[in-house]
Motif scaffolding. Structure first.
Motif, PDB file in Angstrom:
ATOM      1  N   UNK A 118       0.805  -1.229   0.000  1.00 20.59           N
ATOM      2  CA  UNK A 118       0.000   0.000   0.000  1.00 20.59           C
ATOM      3  C   UNK A 118       0.831   1.270   0.000  1.00 20.59           C
ATOM      4  N   UNK A 119       2.013   1.203   0.590  1.00 17.52           N
ATOM      5  CA  UNK A 119       2.769   2.424   0.884  1.00 17.52           C
ATOM      6  C   UNK A 119       3.299   3.122  -0.362  1.00 17.52           C
ATOM      7  N   UNK A 120       2.945   4.400  -0.504  1.00 12.23           N
ATOM      8  CA  UNK A 120       3.638   5.288  -1.437  1.00 12.23           C
ATOM      9  C   UNK A 120       4.252   6.347  -0.514  1.00 12.23           C
ATOM     10  N   UNK A 121       5.520   6.146  -0.213  1.00 12.37           N
ATOM     11  CA  UNK A 121       6.169   6.885   0.868  1.00 12.37           C
ATOM     12  C   UNK A 121       6.083   8.398   0.660  1.00 12.37           C
ATOM     13  N   UNK A 122       5.568   9.089   1.697  1.00  9.64           N
ATOM     14  CA  UNK A 122       5.453  10.538   1.624  1.00  9.64           C
ATOM     15  C   UNK A 122       4.241  11.006   0.850  1.00  9.64           C
ATOM     16  N   UNK A 123       3.457  10.067   0.311  1.00 10.27           N
ATOM     17  CA  UNK A 123       2.267  10.410  -0.477  1.00 10.27           C
ATOM     18  C   UNK A 123       0.988   9.989   0.249  1.00 10.27           C
ATOM     19  N   UNK A 124       0.939   8.702   0.689  1.00  9.64           N
ATOM     20  CA  UNK A 124      -0.265   8.249   1.415  1.00  9.64           C
ATOM     21  C   UNK A 124       0.065   7.776   2.833  1.00  9.64           C
ATOM     22  N   UNK A 136      -3.696  16.475   1.783  1.00 10.56           N
ATOM     23  CA  UNK A 136      -3.524  15.736   0.518  1.00 10.56           C
ATOM     24  C   UNK A 136      -3.136  14.284   0.788  1.00 10.56           C
ATOM     25  N   UNK A 137      -2.282  14.093   1.789  1.00 14.16           N
ATOM     26  CA  UNK A 137      -1.874  12.732   2.141  1.00 14.16           C
ATOM     27  C   UNK A 137      -3.059  11.932   2.690  1.00 14.16           C
ATOM     28  N   UNK A 138      -3.907  12.585   3.472  1.00 15.49           N
ATOM     29  CA  UNK A 138      -5.118  11.918   3.967  1.00 15.49           C
ATOM     30  C   UNK A 138      -5.988  11.454   2.800  1.00 15.49           C
ATOM     31  N   UNK A 139      -6.133  12.355   1.834  1.00 13.33           N
ATOM     32  CA  UNK A 139      -6.965  12.036   0.658  1.00 13.33           C
ATOM     33  C   UNK A 139      -6.381  10.839  -0.109  1.00 13.33           C
ATOM     34  N   UNK A 140      -5.058  10.858  -0.276  1.00 15.30           N
ATOM     35  CA  UNK A 140      -4.387   9.761  -0.988  1.00 15.30           C
ATOM     36  C   UNK A 140      -4.481   8.450  -0.197  1.00 15.30           C
ATOM     37  N   UNK A 141      -4.392   8.572   1.119  1.00 18.74           N
ATOM     38  CA  UNK A 141      -4.503   7.393   1.969  1.00 18.74           C
ATOM     39  C   UNK A 141      -5.848   6.692   1.739  1.00 18.74           C
ATOM     40  N   UNK A 142      -6.906   7.485   1.714  1.00 18.82           N
ATOM     41  CA  UNK A 142      -8.244   6.916   1.484  1.00 18.82           C
ATOM     42  C   UNK A 142      -8.355   6.378   0.061  1.00 18.82           C
ATOM     43  N   UNK A 143      -7.912   7.168  -0.914  1.00 17.53           N
ATOM     44  CA  UNK A 143      -8.052   6.782  -2.327  1.00 17.53           C
ATOM     45  C   UNK A 143      -7.354   5.460  -2.635  1.00 17.53           C
ATOM     46  N   UNK A 144      -6.157   5.275  -2.072  1.00 17.00           N
ATOM     47  CA  UNK A 144      -5.348   4.116  -2.443  1.00 17.00           C
ATOM     48  C   UNK A 144      -5.706   2.846  -1.658  1.00 17.00           C
ATOM     49  N   UNK A 145      -6.534   2.975  -0.626  1.00 10.38           N
ATOM     50  CA  UNK A 145      -6.820   1.792   0.197  1.00 10.38           C
ATOM     51  C   UNK A 145      -8.290   1.386   0.245  1.00 10.38           C
TER      52      UNK A 145
END
Length: 539
Positions: free
Chosen positions: A458-464, A509-518
């Motif tokens: 799942x990890x995109x370091x520094x993004x999600x 933005x990281x919160x948004x990416x966290x939700x989007x990617x998982x």
């Protein structure tokens, strides 16, 4: 998927987490099993669960005045159990033991049938008393009830089954009942019955920690009647000497799986020495979103609204919850890190406290606040010492470090919704999956984790979220812990803390990416579809 043609599955598990107050769960295994049943119900899949009605559940764990955990037990009664009118019997120590079968279907779950020995017909009513309680003989008796009793319950209920899914090795004795049926009813030899049974069984292995894989003295199994008519030589062929429940699961199934991609690799290495074992693939765990994800954050995400504003409302609810439970008032403007896990040494609950010169100032100034929760197994003094160490830290930093005793689904839900950051620092590769991180991620709580379990996928370091440790592994615990500690401090203090206090736009933005990617990738619905495609369907 054509629902009409799907194989009918019976899912066996020692524990189920369907609701916080329904005390049939100890930890992650049970929560996963509960989410599996909820996904089956939501997707309309032909699956039933088989389990045990635990009279006292798992331990309720409190902290004494001395800062050390102690255990308490209640006899629970539930008004939502449905009486199926079915009783089955098993033989334990050559005595008939009757198991009453209850149905639970009131938590948006696929039907769950629970076996209960606490009935007047039994001299030994307490077999189903405590989940993971007591000692070897009691555990074997419980596994006879779950496995052999579970298959007999399915027969008595008239439920047709194409696939038997053993979630962990506790259920392996169910296959011995399937073998007995074939030998008695179809005149098969032992080997014929074994091979035919393998075609019906799939197996999930969970723990990459060798000690966590249960084994029993083979003479004890014979004495208890767990062999179900098989000879000691036949038992040894299945599970080895001593009889290892994971080895048995691998030799009694047509296919097996680990619960994350990395865990699949670890499990293949770990069990490579077992001959005649099923192939082990990977199906990464998922979570039931209706249970674990706050609808307010999902709604804000879907509408493109300010996520931090919504998150801060939920964070305040966690702060109020902590205050109600502990009397400690945390600061809603300060970074709040959540950490809740079983108290096991490889999870390194207290890693962050190792160097007081580095972390002390941040805790004293409350720039970093931490909320912990977790239980040690009642018979695990090492686990309880880990909890005691955390209590010591709450006394050292009374305004910024909190421990919530008696970890349960309610605490898990509050922490994975209301924390700002979700910390996870196991010794890689000992974390099988780590579903709490998925819950956090879907709630916009940013993961700060070792690359273990599900996080490498799942990890995109520094993004999600953030990774630390770069996937480093070492058999030398001292070297590994030193490496990971330095990496944790580096990422936490040079990336996480500055972003939280100085760059709220990036944080959001990281919160948004966290939700989007998982949100879809780590849902129980995706997981269950994969089980049907890769495990339950015959290839």
């Amino acid at each position: 998927m054509d629902r009409e043609k799907l194989p009918r599955v019976a899912y066996f598990c020692m524990e189920y987490g369907l609701h916080s107050d329904f005390k049939l769960y100890a930890g992650g295994l049970g929560i996963l099993a509960g989410d599996h049943l909820k996904a089956a119900k939501e997707l309309g899949m032909p699956l039933v669960g088989i389990g045990i009605l635990w009279k006292q559940g798992y331990t309720e764990q409190h902290i004494g005045e001395d800062g050390y955990p102690y255990d308490a037990y209640h006899n629970y009664k539930y008004d939502f159990l449905k009486d199926t009118g079915v009783k089955v019997k098993v033989k334990i120590r050559n005595q008939d033991v009757y198991c009453k079968v209850w149905l639970v279907d009131s938590f948006d779950n696929a039907p769950l049938y629970l076996l209960d020995t606490d009935i007047p017909e039994n001299g030994d009513r307490w077999i189903t008393g405590q989940l993971y309680g007591w000692f070897g003989e009691e555990r074997v008796a419980q596994e006879i009830v779950l496995g052999i009793g579970g298959v007999r319950a399915l027969r008595a209920l008239g439920i047709d089954v194409d696939v038997y899914h053993f979630n962990e090795g506790h259920a392996a004795l169910a296959a011995l009942e399937l073998i007995r049926e074939k030998m008695e009813n179809k005149n098969m030899t032992f080997n014929e019955a074994w091979n035919a049974t393998r075609q019906e069984v799939v197996f999930t292995t969970h723990t990459p920690v060798i000690e966590g894989n249960e084994s029993h003295n083979i003479e004890l199994l014979m004495y208890m009647g767990a062999n179900n008519g098989l000879t000691i030589e036949q038992m040894a062929q299945i599970g080895g000497v001593p009889f290892n429940m994971t080895v048995a699961g691998l030799r009694l199934s047509r296919i097996a799986n680990g619960v994350a991609k990395l865990h699949g690799q670890t499990a293949n290495k770990m069990w490579a020495h077992v001959d005649n074992a099923a192939p082990i693939i990977s199906i990464t765990n998922g979570i039931d979103r209706k249970t674990w994800v706050d609808s307010r954050i999902t709604e804000a995400y879907n509408k493109g609204e300010n996520l931090l504003k919504t998150h801060n409302i939920i964070k305040q609810e966690l702060i109020d919850f902590v205050y109600d439970r502990t009397g400690v008032k945390l600061d809603s403007d300060k970074l709040l890190i959540g950490f809740s896990r079983r108290a096991a040494p490889y999870k390194r609950s207290d890693l962050i406290f190792t160097n007081d010169e580095v972390i002390g100032e941040y805790l004293k100034s409350r720039k970093i606040q931490m909320v912990f929760s977790g239980k040690g197994h009642p018979l695990d003094d090492v686990g309880k010492k880990i909890v005691a160490k955390l209590i010591e830290m709450t006394r050292k930093y009374p305004e910024s470090v909190v421990f919530l005793p008696d970890y349960d689904m309610t605490i898990g839900k509050m922490l994975t919704r209301g924390s700002d950051v979700w910390l996870n620092n196991p010794r890689r590769p000992k974390e099988a999956s780590g579903t709490s991180g998925m819950k956090a991620a879907m709630n916009g709580v940013l993961n700060l984790s070792i690359l273990d379990g599900w996080w490498p996928e799942a990890c995109i370091d520094g993004v999600n979220g953030w990774q630390f440790g770069d996937g480093f592994e070492s058999n030398d615990v001292e070297i590994l812990d030193k490496h990971d500690l330095e990496a944790l401090y580096d990422v936490l203090l040079n990336k996480v803390v500055p972003t939280y206090y100085n760059d709220k736009e990036k944080w959001e933005n990281m919160m948004r990416e966290s939700i989007r990617t998982t949100y879809d990738a780590f849902s129980a619905n995706r997981m269950l579809k994969e089980y049907y495609e890769l495990m339950y369907a015959k290839h």
